[in-house]
Design a protein around this motif. Structure first.
Motif, PDB file in Angstrom:
ATOM      1  N   THR A   1       0.842  -1.149   0.140  1.00 38.30           N
ATOM      2  CA  THR A   1      -0.121   0.075   0.104  1.00 38.30           C
ATOM      3  C   THR A   1       0.750   1.315   0.085  1.00 38.30           C
ATOM      4  OG1 THR A   1      -1.862  -0.928   1.240  1.00 38.30           O
ATOM      5  CG2 THR A   1      -1.739   1.328   1.338  1.00 38.30           C
ATOM      6  N   ILE A   2       0.573   2.163  -1.048  1.00 35.73           N
ATOM      7  CA  ILE A   2       1.297   3.373  -0.993  1.00 35.73           C
ATOM      8  C   ILE A   2       0.241   4.365  -1.015  1.00 35.73           C
ATOM      9  CG2 ILE A   2       2.777   4.816  -2.216  1.00 35.73           C
ATOM     10  CD1 ILE A   2       3.850   2.358  -3.726  1.00 35.73           C
ATOM     11  N   THR A   3       0.238   5.375   0.047  1.00 32.54           N
ATOM     12  CA  THR A   3      -0.982   6.342   0.331  1.00 32.54           C
ATOM     13  C   THR A   3      -0.522   7.569   0.914  1.00 32.54           C
ATOM     14  OG1 THR A   3      -3.255   6.133   1.351  1.00 32.54           O
ATOM     15  CG2 THR A   3      -1.368   5.288   2.872  1.00 32.54           C
ATOM     16  N   ASP A   4      -1.367   8.510   1.016  1.00 31.74           N
ATOM     17  CA  ASP A   4      -1.377   9.431   1.887  1.00 31.74           C
ATOM     18  C   ASP A   4      -2.128   9.388   3.136  1.00 31.74           C
ATOM     19  OD1 ASP A   4      -1.927  11.866   3.139  1.00 31.74           O
ATOM     20  OD2 ASP A   4      -2.547  13.211   1.475  1.00 31.74           O
ATOM     21  N   PRO A   5      -1.424   9.192   4.388  1.00 33.83           N
ATOM     22  CA  PRO A   5      -2.189   8.738   5.486  1.00 33.83           C
ATOM     23  C   PRO A   5      -2.763   9.800   6.110  1.00 33.83           C
ATOM     24  CG  PRO A   5       0.056   9.620   6.036  1.00 33.83           C
ATOM     25  CD  PRO A   5       0.022   9.569   4.619  1.00 33.83           C
ATOM     26  N   SER A   6      -2.942  10.864   5.627  1.00 38.03           N
ATOM     27  CA  SER A   6      -4.140  11.715   6.094  1.00 38.03           C
ATOM     28  C   SER A   6      -5.681  11.560   5.498  1.00 38.03           C
ATOM     29  CB  SER A   6      -3.788  13.110   5.718  1.00 38.03           C
ATOM     30  OG  SER A   6      -3.994  13.634   4.707  1.00 38.03           O
ATOM     31  N   ARG A   7      -5.717  10.609   4.404  1.00 35.76           N
ATOM     32  CA  ARG A   7      -6.927  10.293   3.752  1.00 35.76           C
ATOM     33  C   ARG A   7      -7.478   9.230   4.010  1.00 35.76           C
ATOM     34  NH1 ARG A   7      -6.851  14.327  -0.823  1.00 35.76           N
ATOM     35  NH2 ARG A   7      -5.402  15.952  -0.029  1.00 35.76           N
ATOM     36  N   THR A   8      -8.964   9.230   4.091  1.00 36.31           N
ATOM     37  CA  THR A   8      -9.733   8.005   4.244  1.00 36.31           C
ATOM     38  C   THR A   8     -10.599   7.745   3.407  1.00 36.31           C
ATOM     39  OG1 THR A   8      -9.577   8.394   6.673  1.00 36.31           O
ATOM     40  CG2 THR A   8     -11.226   6.962   5.930  1.00 36.31           C
ATOM     41  N   LYS A   9     -10.575   6.597   2.656  1.00 31.99           N
ATOM     42  CA  LYS A   9     -11.499   6.070   1.510  1.00 31.99           C
ATOM     43  C   LYS A   9     -13.001   6.089   2.213  1.00 31.99           C
ATOM     44  CE  LYS A   9      -8.357   2.957  -0.602  1.00 31.99           C
ATOM     45  NZ  LYS A   9      -8.311   1.459  -1.012  1.00 31.99           N
ATOM     46  N   THR A  10     -13.983   6.649   1.375  1.00 30.59           N
ATOM     47  CA  THR A  10     -15.271   6.720   1.648  1.00 30.59           C
ATOM     48  C   THR A  10     -16.291   5.823   0.516  1.00 30.59           C
ATOM     49  OG1 THR A  10     -15.614   8.754   0.384  1.00 30.59           O
ATOM     50  CG2 THR A  10     -15.137   9.050   2.522  1.00 30.59           C
ATOM     51  N   THR A  11     -17.515   5.628   1.201  1.00 27.48           N
ATOM     52  CA  THR A  11     -18.231   4.782   0.236  1.00 27.48           C
ATOM     53  C   THR A  11     -19.549   5.502  -0.328  1.00 27.48           C
ATOM     54  OG1 THR A  11     -19.516   4.067   2.032  1.00 27.48           O
ATOM     55  CG2 THR A  11     -17.651   2.667   1.374  1.00 27.48           C
ATOM     56  N   GLY A  12     -20.093   5.295  -1.125  1.00 27.61           N
ATOM     57  CA  GLY A  12     -21.472   5.758  -1.705  1.00 27.61           C
ATOM     58  C   GLY A  12     -21.398   6.863  -2.529  1.00 27.61           C
ATOM     59  N   SER A  13     -22.167   7.896  -2.527  1.00 27.80           N
ATOM     60  CA  SER A  13     -22.261   8.969  -3.349  1.00 27.80           C
ATOM     61  C   SER A  13     -20.995   9.727  -3.459  1.00 27.80           C
ATOM     62  CB  SER A  13     -23.507   9.919  -3.208  1.00 27.80           C
ATOM     63  OG  SER A  13     -23.301  11.004  -4.241  1.00 27.80           O
ATOM     64  N   SER A  14     -20.262   9.999  -4.649  1.00 26.39           N
ATOM     65  CA  SER A  14     -19.009  10.674  -4.873  1.00 26.39           C
ATOM     66  C   SER A  14     -19.314  11.779  -5.962  1.00 26.39           C
ATOM     67  CB  SER A  14     -18.106   9.631  -5.305  1.00 26.39           C
ATOM     68  OG  SER A  14     -16.710  10.290  -5.255  1.00 26.39           O
ATOM     69  N   THR A  15     -18.718  12.926  -5.539  1.00 27.83           N
ATOM     70  CA  THR A  15     -18.845  13.969  -6.422  1.00 27.83           C
ATOM     71  C   THR A  15     -17.250  14.697  -6.394  1.00 27.83           C
ATOM     72  OG1 THR A  15     -19.622  15.925  -5.129  1.00 27.83           O
ATOM     73  CG2 THR A  15     -21.158  14.444  -6.405  1.00 27.83           C
ATOM     74  N   ALA A  16     -17.075  15.515  -7.536  1.00 27.95           N
ATOM     75  CA  ALA A  16     -15.634  16.054  -7.567  1.00 27.95           C
ATOM     76  C   ALA A  16     -15.517  17.232  -6.543  1.00 27.95           C
ATOM     77  CB  ALA A  16     -15.473  16.723  -8.903  1.00 27.95           C
ATOM     78  N   THR A  17     -16.777  17.710  -6.103  1.00 27.93           N
ATOM     79  CA  THR A  17     -16.833  18.961  -4.960  1.00 27.93           C
ATOM     80  C   THR A  17     -16.759  18.500  -3.561  1.00 27.93           C
ATOM     81  OG1 THR A  17     -18.987  19.320  -5.309  1.00 27.93           O
ATOM     82  CG2 THR A  17     -17.736  20.565  -6.578  1.00 27.93           C
ATOM     83  N   SER A  18     -17.295  17.130  -3.563  1.00 26.00           N
ATOM     84  CA  SER A  18     -17.704  16.630  -2.055  1.00 26.00           C
ATOM     85  C   SER A  18     -16.608  15.691  -1.639  1.00 26.00           C
ATOM     86  CB  SER A  18     -18.955  15.984  -2.013  1.00 26.00           C
ATOM     87  OG  SER A  18     -19.031  14.855  -2.968  1.00 26.00           O
ATOM     88  N   ASP A  19     -15.867  15.079  -2.672  1.00 23.83           N
ATOM     89  CA  ASP A  19     -15.061  13.834  -2.186  1.00 23.83           C
ATOM     90  C   ASP A  19     -13.566  14.402  -2.293  1.00 23.83           C
ATOM     91  OD1 ASP A  19     -13.715  11.614  -2.017  1.00 23.83           O
ATOM     92  OD2 ASP A  19     -15.199  10.456  -2.873  1.00 23.83           O
ATOM     93  N   SER A  20     -12.845  13.980  -1.421  1.00 24.03           N
ATOM     94  CA  SER A  20     -11.536  14.668  -1.261  1.00 24.03           C
ATOM     95  C   SER A  20     -10.569  13.543  -1.971  1.00 24.03           C
ATOM     96  CB  SER A  20     -10.907  14.615  -0.037  1.00 24.03           C
ATOM     97  OG  SER A  20     -10.852  13.376   0.685  1.00 24.03           O
ATOM     98  N   ALA A  21     -11.187  12.644  -2.581  1.00 25.85           N
ATOM     99  CA  ALA A  21     -10.238  11.519  -3.560  1.00 25.85           C
ATOM    100  C   ALA A  21      -9.824  12.117  -4.820  1.00 25.85           C
ATOM    101  CB  ALA A  21     -11.299  10.505  -3.822  1.00 25.85           C
ATOM    102  N   TYR A  22     -10.553  13.221  -5.085  1.00 24.97           N
ATOM    103  CA  TYR A  22     -10.118  13.992  -6.336  1.00 24.97           C
ATOM    104  C   TYR A  22      -9.197  15.091  -5.915  1.00 24.97           C
ATOM    105  CZ  TYR A  22     -14.468  11.150  -7.544  1.00 24.97           C
ATOM    106  OH  TYR A  22     -15.355  10.356  -7.721  1.00 24.97           O
ATOM    107  N   ALA A  23      -9.002  15.491  -5.017  1.00 17.74           N
ATOM    108  CA  ALA A  23      -7.823  16.484  -4.759  1.00 17.74           C
ATOM    109  C   ALA A  23      -6.190  16.103  -4.879  1.00 17.74           C
ATOM    110  CB  ALA A  23      -8.223  17.006  -3.047  1.00 17.74           C
ATOM    111  N   GLY A  24      -6.020  14.805  -4.627  1.00 22.99           N
ATOM    112  CA  GLY A  24      -4.743  14.413  -4.656  1.00 22.99           C
ATOM    113  C   GLY A  24      -4.146  14.562  -3.419  1.00 22.99           C
ATOM    114  N   GLY A  25      -3.388  13.384  -2.842  1.00 19.05           N
ATOM    115  CA  GLY A  25      -2.742  13.555  -1.618  1.00 19.05           C
ATOM    116  C   GLY A  25      -1.361  13.553  -2.084  1.00 19.05           C
ATOM    117  N   TRP A  26      -0.518  12.360  -2.371  1.00 15.94           N
ATOM    118  CA  TRP A  26       0.823  12.440  -2.642  1.00 15.94           C
ATOM    119  C   TRP A  26       1.003  12.566  -4.193  1.00 15.94           C
ATOM    120  CZ3 TRP A  26       2.979   7.926  -5.378  1.00 15.94           C
ATOM    121  CH2 TRP A  26       2.092   6.763  -5.339  1.00 15.94           C
TER     122      TRP A  26
END
Length: 476
Positions: free
Chosen positions: A108-133
């Motif tokens: 696993t290679i990850t940004d430890p400050s981020r947590t995966k989420t489930t369910g509805s996902s949008t570009a404005t609501s989900d930090s997955a699209y912001a980029g960590g490393w």
């Protein structure tokens, strides 16, 4: 534990490359003893700067600044390693990078400050699209990139300084590969969350097989985006909730050889909805454009914004140019762009109207195929001219592929961008079972080796999509 000196790596590679013309059936579960390259990398202090050697099983490593694998050096990651990357750091590869997770003990290679989420996902609501490393950036001097059974989570923060000629400051990819003469193997791995393309290729011999992509691309970006100089396979991948295309070939960059990609037995779900560009100028599942060639067979395309799109225009504004449909060119890895035996399902007429992409913002040259599900050649009739709009109302919610656990109809297709607890394997009674077209040959141009190459070039499947009823194909 077997230890291998760094100088010996290239002897191994030479042997592996000699096997380039060989291929195997699916061998992703082959068990091999762990190896060590050079000295063990210490996990006692945060890493930055030049790095080489082996990250050892069971250790957790922290990267606090950009790390570089210099030309001639190798970094090998053993199974079960966790790498935490802080401060938007990048992994710059000028030498060789090998990550050897296993099914039971992935890396696993990850940004430890981020947590995966489930369910509805949008570009404005989900930090997955912001980029960590920042991601993994491979120079023209990188002879080999091998990533197996590895989680690459929350990448694409945007590189903060240009590591070598090619990328630009601010690029937001998980992986950038830029060696037309190098080998890149990405197998049985996961990419979760990127602001732009998950993988951007500017050259290389590639085998991209049995991976899962989730939440890739914020307001644009593709899953696997191959440019000029790239040749190889993209097969048995599950791509869900991508901003634009799942797989794409485009001969951009003026790099030789001509881009040629075999895209087969992939499953595309809910792709194409976060692209903020002109509607109709980009696709939502498969895109072949800009003088590239492709084979596109046996794909399962569910609630995606567009079907297989063979670009046919020279629209400078859209930056999408005519795909190479000439040939056959005898002796080339792909003699001619060919496609068919693809399966489409849609829960809205706007999607069914684009099973066969039409001329909206730009011309397309995708011909209706009788081998597809539904049979678009018969549905549209002999008078149809490719690119014309049509009424797909009667195709809505028809031909349910019968996933093991993903209910259809499903009106959440624009925001369901991760696998969550769903299961996209096929039921035994699925209409996609047994419809695979197997009379074509994948590109075999990478070394086949348990550690320093592909686990095996898996050929076309009997069933459509990335999961096969016999247990082969995608292993996630």
């Amino acid at each position: 534990m077997q230890q291998i000196k760094i100088g010996s790596i290239y002897a191994l590679l030479a042997f592996a490359i000699a096997l380039t013309s060989c291929s195997k059936s699916d061998s992703s579960n082959v068990s091999v003893g762990q190896i060590q390259v050079g000295q063990a990398v210490s996990a006692s202090t945060p890493l930055s700067g030049a790095i080489k050697g082996t990250m050892l099983t069971g250790e957790t490593y922290t990267i606090n600044g950009d790390v570089t694998i210099n030309a001639g050096d190798t970094l090998l990651i053993q199974k079960g390693v966790t790498v935490k990357v802080n401060n938007a750091a990048a992994i710059v590869v000028k030498g060789t990078f090998v990550s050897l997770g296993t099914k039971d003990a992935p890396v696993t290679i990850t940004d430890p400050s981020r947590t995966k989420t489930t369910g509805s996902s949008t570009a404005t609501s989900d930090s997955a699209y912001a980029g960590g490393w920042s991601g993994i950036y491979c120079d023209k001097t990188c002879p080999l990139l091998v990533i197996k059974w590895t989680h690459l989570d929350f990448s694409g923060a945007g590189i903060q300084s240009i590591p070598f000629t090619g990328p630009s400051v601010g690029d937001q990819y998980c992986i950038y590969f830029g060696n037309p003469n190098g080998n890149f193997i990405l197998e049985d791995s996961w990419i979760y969350g990127t602001p732009d393309d998950a993988v951007r290729f500017y050259g290389g011999h590639v085998n991209i097989m049995r991976n899962t992509l989730e939440k890739c691309g914020g307001t644009g970006g593709d899953g696997f985006n191959a440019k000029g100089g790239t040749q190889g396979n993209m097969a048995y991948n599950l791509i869900i909730g991508g901003a634009t295309n799942g797989t794409k070939s485009a001969n951009d960059g003026g790099i030789q050889p001509q881009c040629m990609i075999a895209m087969y037995n992939n499953t595309y779900v809910n792709d194409g909805y976060r692209n903020a560009g002109t509607f109709g100028a980009r696709g939502g599942s498969v895109e072949v454009e800009n003088n590239s060639r492709a084979l596109v067979y046996n794909n399962l395309i569910v609630n995606c914004r567009f079907g297989v799109r063979i670009a046919g225009g020279n629209n400078v504004t859209a930056k999408v140019y005519l795909a190479d449909t000439t040939g056959p060119h005898t002796g080339d890895p792909i003699a001619q762009t060919m496609y068919g035996h693809n399966f489409y399902y849609a829960d809205d007429v706007t999607l069914a109207n684009q099973f066969l992409p039409t001329n909206i913002a730009q011309a397309v040259v995708t011909h209706p195929q009788a081998s597809d599900v539904p049979d678009m050649a018969t549905f549209l009739g002999a008078s149809y001219t490719f690119g014309m709009q049509y009424d797909g109302t009667s195709l809505v919610s028809k031909n349910d592929p019968l996933f093991v656990n993903y209910p259809l109809p499903n009106k959440n297709y624009q925001t369901q961008a991760s696998v969550d607890s769903y299961n996209f394997h096929l039921q035994a009674t699925s209409p996609a079972v047994g419809r695979g077209y197997q009379s074509f040959t994948p590109i075999s141009n990478v070394p086949v080796d348990a550690n320093f190459g592909s686990s095996g070039i898996t050929g076309p499947g009997k069933d459509l999509g990335c999961y096969q009823l016999d247990g082969t194909g995608n292993q996630h």
